[in-house]
Design a protein around this motif. Structure first.
Motif, mmCIF file in Angstrom:
data_model
loop_
_atom_site.group_PDB
_atom_site.id
_atom_site.type_symbol
_atom_site.label_atom_id
_atom_site.label_comp_id
_atom_site.label_asym_id
_atom_site.label_seq_id
_atom_site.Cartn_x
_atom_site.Cartn_y
_atom_site.Cartn_z
ATOM 1 N N ILE A 132 28.451 25.861 33.675
ATOM 2 C CA ILE A 132 28.675 24.411 33.624
ATOM 3 C C ILE A 132 29.931 24.095 32.806
ATOM 4 O O ILE A 132 30.663 23.144 33.112
ATOM 5 C CB ILE A 132 27.425 23.694 33.061
ATOM 6 C CG1 ILE A 132 26.220 23.969 33.981
ATOM 7 C CG2 ILE A 132 27.655 22.176 32.936
ATOM 8 C CD1 ILE A 132 24.873 23.538 33.422
ATOM 9 N N LYS B 145 15.606 36.603 28.044
ATOM 10 C CA LYS B 145 15.340 35.191 28.332
ATOM 11 C C LYS B 145 15.771 34.772 29.736
ATOM 12 O O LYS B 145 15.148 33.911 30.356
ATOM 13 C CB LYS B 145 16.132 34.384 27.296
ATOM 14 C CG LYS B 145 15.783 32.934 27.231
ATOM 15 C CD LYS B 145 16.393 32.323 25.972
ATOM 16 C CE LYS B 145 16.382 30.830 26.041
ATOM 17 N NZ LYS B 145 16.959 30.218 24.856
ATOM 18 N N LYS C 239 25.358 35.096 25.856
ATOM 19 C CA LYS C 239 25.569 33.860 25.080
ATOM 20 C C LYS C 239 25.435 32.618 25.945
ATOM 21 O O LYS C 239 25.109 31.540 25.444
ATOM 22 C CB LYS C 239 26.957 33.888 24.418
ATOM 23 C CG LYS C 239 26.979 34.806 23.217
ATOM 24 C CD LYS C 239 28.271 34.686 22.436
ATOM 25 C CE LYS C 239 28.300 35.742 21.351
ATOM 26 N NZ LYS C 239 29.607 36.367 21.201
ATOM 27 N N LEU D 35 18.065 30.022 37.698
ATOM 28 C CA LEU D 35 18.307 28.600 38.002
ATOM 29 C C LEU D 35 19.616 28.452 38.773
ATOM 30 O O LEU D 35 20.571 29.208 38.542
ATOM 31 C CB LEU D 35 18.387 27.802 36.697
ATOM 32 C CG LEU D 35 17.141 27.903 35.802
ATOM 33 C CD1 LEU D 35 17.359 27.158 34.484
ATOM 34 C CD2 LEU D 35 15.907 27.346 36.523
HETATM 35 N N1 CAA Z 1 26.387 27.227 32.146
HETATM 36 C C1 CAA Z 1 26.981 27.354 30.961
HETATM 37 N N2 CAA Z 1 26.314 27.556 29.808
HETATM 38 C C2 CAA Z 1 24.974 27.660 29.894
HETATM 39 C C3 CAA Z 1 24.280 27.541 31.112
HETATM 40 C C4 CAA Z 1 25.043 27.328 32.280
HETATM 41 N N3 CAA Z 1 24.482 27.234 33.501
HETATM 42 N N4 CAA Z 1 22.959 27.656 30.869
HETATM 43 C C5 CAA Z 1 22.837 27.844 29.534
HETATM 44 N N5 CAA Z 1 24.049 27.841 28.949
HETATM 45 C C6 CAA Z 1 24.350 28.024 27.530
HETATM 46 C C7 CAA Z 1 24.002 26.779 26.738
HETATM 47 O O1 CAA Z 1 25.041 25.827 26.827
HETATM 48 C C8 CAA Z 1 23.850 27.363 25.352
HETATM 49 O O2 CAA Z 1 25.129 27.574 24.811
HETATM 50 P P1 CAA Z 1 25.396 27.272 23.239
HETATM 51 O O3 CAA Z 1 24.519 28.243 22.512
HETATM 52 O O4 CAA Z 1 26.853 27.557 23.081
HETATM 53 O O5 CAA Z 1 24.992 25.858 23.012
HETATM 54 C C9 CAA Z 1 23.243 28.737 25.621
HETATM 55 O O6 CAA Z 1 23.523 29.030 26.986
HETATM 56 C C10 CAA Z 1 21.730 28.762 25.441
HETATM 57 O O7 CAA Z 1 21.176 27.729 26.236
HETATM 58 P P2 CAA Z 1 20.183 26.611 25.658
HETATM 59 O O8 CAA Z 1 20.438 26.373 24.210
HETATM 60 O O9 CAA Z 1 20.262 25.435 26.563
HETATM 61 O O10 CAA Z 1 18.801 27.377 25.798
HETATM 62 P P3 CAA Z 1 17.365 26.730 26.007
HETATM 63 O O11 CAA Z 1 16.402 27.824 25.827
HETATM 64 O O12 CAA Z 1 17.192 25.493 25.199
HETATM 65 O O13 CAA Z 1 17.333 26.281 27.557
HETATM 66 C C11 CAA Z 1 17.764 26.523 29.913
HETATM 67 C C12 CAA Z 1 17.440 27.245 28.578
HETATM 68 C C13 CAA Z 1 16.559 25.688 30.359
HETATM 69 C C14 CAA Z 1 18.040 27.612 30.947
HETATM 70 C C15 CAA Z 1 18.990 25.621 29.717
HETATM 71 O O14 CAA Z 1 20.028 26.391 29.119
HETATM 72 C C16 CAA Z 1 19.542 25.034 30.961
HETATM 73 O O15 CAA Z 1 18.984 24.080 31.487
HETATM 74 N N6 CAA Z 1 20.669 25.592 31.486
HETATM 75 C C17 CAA Z 1 21.358 25.045 32.622
HETATM 76 C C18 CAA Z 1 20.623 25.389 33.885
HETATM 77 C C19 CAA Z 1 21.324 24.750 35.078
HETATM 78 O O16 CAA Z 1 21.445 23.549 35.188
HETATM 79 N N7 CAA Z 1 21.766 25.621 36.027
HETATM 80 C C20 CAA Z 1 22.426 25.180 37.227
HETATM 81 C C21 CAA Z 1 23.908 25.206 37.039
HETATM 82 S S1 CAA Z 1 24.756 24.489 38.406
HETATM 83 C C22 CAA Z 1 24.750 25.656 39.589
HETATM 84 O O17 CAA Z 1 24.219 26.744 39.433
HETATM 85 C C23 CAA Z 1 25.445 25.252 40.842
HETATM 86 C C24 CAA Z 1 25.274 26.158 41.976
HETATM 87 O O18 CAA Z 1 24.716 25.876 43.014
HETATM 88 C C25 CAA Z 1 25.777 27.461 41.889
#
Ligand code: CAA
Length: 261
Positions: A68, A60, A23, A109
């Protein structure tokens, strides 16, 4: 092994660990990081497991980063604790005495890219995407990205990826050395298992010692690295598997029976 956020299946010497939070695209929260640490500790100790494959659930995403929703309200000390949790789990993965393969099935990512870099080998599906989006969130890569990425792809490429937050596809990841191979999505796990089986034909202790020489050697000067290699090379002569490997070769035998001793 039973976990809330991981699936672990082991057969024929191969453990397949699936990060299972579909999810949130398998985002790593603190609970998952703690489970990964525990799981890697258990797999390290399990002599029936020879190779570990790490993947994400669903089609996916491998791991879409740190969670986050957990980080948004976290304080500076809490952020540091999360970084330290990941540091311990990922270092345990990196230093595991047996080979590890990241099967990157989709988004890798932030923390997802970072955990793939802690594995020995990365195989990417054609659908995989890699990136370090942290500077776009007002943080910086905190699960090893500022350290492992430049060591893997070079300082300039690492800075470009971290400063721009650009997402790259599997072929570009292969080109810059983030992925060893790119394979069709439906063949990813079989491809990794076949590679694991090729690794399992060789002497386990030799692999452990070679892994140590490579991992430690990359972080010390060349003289210290070459000295370490000579010492570990010498140590391998004390194993039963060295006698087996060389005797079977000299006798023109086909089957080697390595015992990991
Ligand atoms: N944390 C929490 N929730 C996340 C998540 C994350 N990193 N990535 C995705 N999700 C959740 C979304 O919030 C969404 O939840 P809801 O259905 O409740 O709204 C669900 O997963 C599906 O995601 P999207 O609707 O955004 O799916 P999409 O196909 O439109 O996009 C994506 C996919 C491009 C991967 C996009 O989800 C995204 O950009 N995610 C965040 C990626 C990111 O920034 N990662 C880095 C996090 S910081 C980090 O990792 C720090 C470190 O050094 C360890």
């Amino acid at each position: 092994m039973e976990y809330k956020n991981l699936l672990v299946e082991a057969s024929e010497g191969i453990a397949l660990v699936t990060i299972n939070r579909p999810k949130s695209l398998n985002a790593l929260n603190s609970e998952t990081l703690a489970e990964l640490n525990d799981c890697f500790k258990a797999l390290e100790a399990d002599d029936d497991v020879k190779v570990v494959i790490l993947t994400g659930s669903g089609e996916k995403s491998f791991v879409a980063g740190a969670d986050i929703s957990e980080m948004v309200n976290a304080t500076a000390p809490e952020g540091r604790v999360m970084g330290m949790l990941a540091r311990e789990a990922f270092k345990r993965l990196e230093d595991m005495k047996k080979p590890t393969i990241a099967a990157v099935n989709g988004y890798a990512l932030g923390g997802g890219c970072e955990i793939s870099m802690a594995c020995d080998v990365t195989v990417a599906s054609e659908k995989a995407k890699f990136g370090q989006p942290e500077t776009g969130l007002g943080i910086l890569p905190g699960f090893g990205g500022t350290q492992r990425l430049p060591r893997l792809v070079g300082k300039k490429m690492a800075k470009e990826l971290i400063f721009t937050c650009d997402m790259i596809d599997a072929n570009e990841a292969y080109r810059i050395g983030l992925a060893n191979h790119v394979v069709p999505a439906d063949q990813l796990i079989d491809y990794c298992k076949a590679m694991a089986k090729r690794m399992m034909k060789n002497a386990p202790l030799s692999i452990t010692l070679a892994k140590q020489a490579i991992n430690i050697g990359l972080d010390v000067d060349i003289d210290a690295g070459l000295q370490l290699e000579a010492n570990l090379f010498g140590l391998s002569f004390a194993t039963a598997d060295k006698k087996e490997g060389m005797t079977v070769f000299l006798n023109k035998g086909k089957e080697k029976h390595f015992i990991g001793k």
